[in-house]
Scaffold this active site. Structure first.
Site, mmCIF file in Angstrom:
data_model
loop_
_atom_site.group_PDB
_atom_site.id
_atom_site.type_symbol
_atom_site.label_atom_id
_atom_site.label_comp_id
_atom_site.label_asym_id
_atom_site.label_seq_id
_atom_site.Cartn_x
_atom_site.Cartn_y
_atom_site.Cartn_z
ATOM 1 N N ASP A 65 -3.224 -6.046 -6.662
ATOM 2 C CA ASP A 65 -3.095 -5.844 -5.220
ATOM 3 C C ASP A 65 -3.507 -7.132 -4.505
ATOM 4 O O ASP A 65 -4.683 -7.505 -4.499
ATOM 5 C CB ASP A 65 -3.975 -4.672 -4.779
ATOM 6 C CG ASP A 65 -3.699 -4.217 -3.358
ATOM 7 O OD1 ASP A 65 -3.137 -5.015 -2.577
ATOM 8 O OD2 ASP A 65 -4.050 -3.068 -3.026
ATOM 9 N N SER A 115 -5.074 2.579 1.595
ATOM 10 C CA SER A 115 -5.255 1.375 2.377
ATOM 11 C C SER A 115 -6.108 1.631 3.611
ATOM 12 O O SER A 115 -7.268 2.010 3.491
ATOM 13 C CB SER A 115 -3.882 0.795 2.730
ATOM 14 O OG SER A 115 -3.993 -0.580 2.980
ATOM 15 N N HIS A 134 -0.030 -3.110 -4.309
ATOM 16 C CA HIS A 134 -0.523 -2.166 -3.292
ATOM 17 C C HIS A 134 0.355 -0.909 -3.322
ATOM 18 O O HIS A 134 1.193 -0.696 -2.432
ATOM 19 C CB HIS A 134 -0.477 -2.864 -1.933
ATOM 20 C CG HIS A 134 -1.346 -2.248 -0.891
ATOM 21 N ND1 HIS A 134 -2.702 -2.055 -1.048
ATOM 22 C CD2 HIS A 134 -1.068 -1.780 0.353
ATOM 23 C CE1 HIS A 134 -3.212 -1.520 0.039
ATOM 24 N NE2 HIS A 134 -2.233 -1.324 0.911
#
Length: 657
Positions: free
Chosen positions: A312, A206, A343
């Site tokens: 995601d 991320s 995610h």
């Protein structure tokens, strides 16, 4: 010379050559530096022969050359290091694996939200995740960098901007002898990275992976590979989709969330620049240009191993799609894993295979081992929970863009989808209370909030691989309007439940260990398993836009009620197989609840079907799209799917996302 004597001499030469080869392999292996006994090893594989308990643990502060907090001195970022003591004693230089993050103090990393811990002298005790536990015993150094404005670093958080990227780039420079490091945050005693051979690999999920992308896009020398997991490629596309806000807050909210308490007292000016530079209008500004790495793909010298969950909904899959395409255009060496999760880190959805693959990747890219990973298939795709396929290249050879067109059906708002152009108009009214799951669950039923278009049952499996677009010509009755478009696989399946809290995984109480442990830093992590759902449909690609951006993708304007406006929505990259007998659907609607913010008005829009189409990447091209004449009886009750999208906190990779 007699034949027998020649044979004996040849035998001795062969044995001598084999002995010398074995000796050289031993001398060149990590264990040879300390004369450690080794178990039989796979050719070209580093082995865990160094003591993790006795490893050097230290902190260095690297000068970024930026005075982000305007205190009159350049900012220093904290760099926590773990490296083998045995190799340091022998003066042997080693490569480095780095994770640069804003989350080490505020929020934690990984499925268990681990944070950094320190001893009484300020030396690192626990660094989150398993990278140090696993790779340091194998002869690597591990470096965990606090981005500027977080934890023990100076400066301010600028959310993907110059300071963020320079926080990590400066460390790569320091590892290569090009930047200054110090033994303390404020002192003048220099710290040199004489133990580093300069070869650096960056990894992270991320926000952390986004920093890796950003540093790679600078072309910095010494960065050999990056492994971005669920990472952002353009920060504008994290917050907006062609003018439509995806969240209720901007980068200033994220900065406030991750910055240290100390930084909050000195970074007001930086915060205000984030507010001013990211207007909620969704217009493109210089702030977004600075945070867009895609145009700089031509500078990337490192190899790139992309990992992303195809469901995601935090860092949406447009990010990997546009980054991958730009890297491909510039001939960057690359590899990709695409899962059915949201995610989620691959350590938590395919653990053993992931650690083994990552180990081989770093051995190849940083140690130079010829272990064959560069000759293996480029792509691993999760087709069903825990069932994976591979492709030599991705998207596969023979993939071509095919134009599919909507047409009117026998009921209002329930049309057809095929290769022939339609005519006429379908109308819907935006209902911000509804989401994509509400639309898909009633795909065969006329409802006022969507226009759905459905193919006949497919005659064969249909694989879509890559990024799609949907071009819509819409006539609104208001001055503001937002649009959504989704692709849906209509048919029964068992999929990962990406809408549940674990986003496709369940966390178990049992632990498995991945590397060596110390009293303060365990290498044992909770196991996971796939969390699945039985569904009647699967939404597999999505896109959004503010219709006010119809004339200029970067700047919106008020709409003219009663006038048609044409806009193209970028749908998220995906790789999905619609099985034989299932149907493919395109839905066009307004606000997708919890995935975009509603417009100021509540528009009714008419869709001109003759000027509306979807361009989709089909493996096999136009010939792959074949349907049967079989009829389908619409179900009177709602189709079953996963839960509606949950409200998301715009924190890419933080513990609350």
């Amino acid at each position: 010379m007699p034949i027998r004597a020649r044979r004996i001499r040849l035998l001795w030469r062969t044995l001598l050559a084999a002995s010398l080869a074995a000796l050289m392999a031993t001398l060149m292996s990590p264990g040879a530096a300390q004369g450690a006994a080794q178990a039989p090893r796979t050719p070209g594989e580093s082995r865990p022969v160094y003591s993790y308990e006795d490893a050097i643990r230290e902190s260095v502060w690297v000068d970024t050359g930026i005075d982000g907090d305007a205190d009159g001195r350049t900012d220093r970022v904290a760099v926590d290091i773990v490296r083998p003591r045995e190799l340091d004693r022998r003066g042997r230089q080693i490569p480095v694996i780095m994770d640069a993050s804003p989350y080490y103090a505020c929020c934690g990393r990984g499925n268990e939200s681990q944070k950094k811990t320190y001893d009484a002298n300020g030396n690192p005790v626990q660094l989150p995740l398993y990278y140090d536990n696993y790779f340091v015993p194998r002869g690597y150094g591990y470096v965990a960098v606090d981005l500027a404005g977080t934890n023990r670093s100076d400066g301010c958080v600028d959310v993907g901007g110059r300071s963020d990227v320079q926080s990590a780039k400066a460390v790569v420079d320091w590892l290569n002898g090009r930047a200054r490091g110090y033994t303390s945050r404020t002192g003048q005693e220099r710290a040199e990275a004489s133990w580093s051979d300069g070869k650096t690999g960056m990894i992270g999920k991320s926000y952390d992976g986004t920093i890796a992308n950003g540093v790679a896009a600078t072309g910095v020398r010494g960065l050999k590979t990056v492994v971005p997991i669920g990472a952002i490629s353009s920060w504008y596309d994290y917050y907006f989709a062609k003018g439509a806000p995806l969240f209720n807050s901007g980068p200033d909210g994220l900065s406030e969330y991750v910055m240290s308490p100390e930084a909050r007292t000195r970074c007001g000016a930086v915060q205000q620049r984030l507010v001013d530079g990211a207007p909620r209008t969704g217009d493109w500004t210089p702030l977004w240009s600075e945070r867009n790495h895609v145009p700089d793909a031509d500078k990337v010298k490192a190899s790139v191993f992309v990992v992303h969950g195809m469901q995601d909904l935090n860092v949406r899959t447009k990010h990997f799609g546009q980054w991958w395409d730009a890297l491909a255009e510039n001939g960057v060496d690359r590899k990709i894993w695409l899962s059915q999760t949201g995610h989620v880190d691959p350590f938590d959805f395919r653990r053993a295979d992931w650690v083994r693959t990552l180990h081989r990747w770093f051995d190849h890219e940083l140690l130079g081992y010829d272990n064959g990973i560069d000759r293996e298939p480029m792509a691993d795709i999760e087709r069903a929970p825990d069932r994976w396929t591979t492709d030599r290249v991705w998207p596969p050879s023979g993939t071509d863009t095919v134009k599919l067109r909507p047409a009117k059906g026998t009921s209002p708002g329930v049309g057809t989808l095929g290769v022939k152009a339609g005519s006429g108009t379908e109308t819907f009214t935006d209902d911000p209370r509804l989401s994509e799951t509400d639309w898909a669950a009633r795909i065969d039923t006329p409802t006022p909030a969507k226009a759905g278009f459905i193919s006949r049952p497919l005659a064969r499996d249909l694989r879509l691989s890559g990024s799609s677009t949907v071009t819509v010509t819409a006539t609104p009755n208001t001055r503001t309007a937002h649009l959504s478009a989704v692709l849906v696989d209509l048919g029964p399946d068992t999929i990962r439940d990406y809408a549940a809290s674990g986003e496709g995984i369940s966390t178990l109480p049992e632990r498995t260990c991945w590397g060596a442990s110390t009293t303060g830093d365990s290498a044992c992590f909770k196991e996971t398993r796939a969390k699945t759902a039985d569904v009647d449909y699967t939404i597999f690609s999505r896109g959004w836009a503010d219709l006010g951006n119809w004339a200029d993708a970067e700047h919106g304007r008020p709409l003219t009620p009663g006038k048609p406006h044409t806009i193209t929505l970028d749908l998220a990259a995906s790789d999905h197989v619609v099985p034989k007998g299932h149907r493919l659907a395109l839905i066009v609607a307004g606000t997708d609840k919890n995935l975009i913010v509603p417009p100021a008005d509540t528009p009714t829009l008419g869709i001109d079907l003759s000027r509306t189409s979807a361009d989709v990447p089909l493996v096999g091209g136009a010939g792959a799209f074949g349907t049967t004449s079989a009829s389908v009886t619409p179900r009177e009750t709602r189709l079953d799917g996963v839960a509606p999208p949950r409200p998301l906190n715009p924190v890419p990779g933080g513990s609350t996302s």
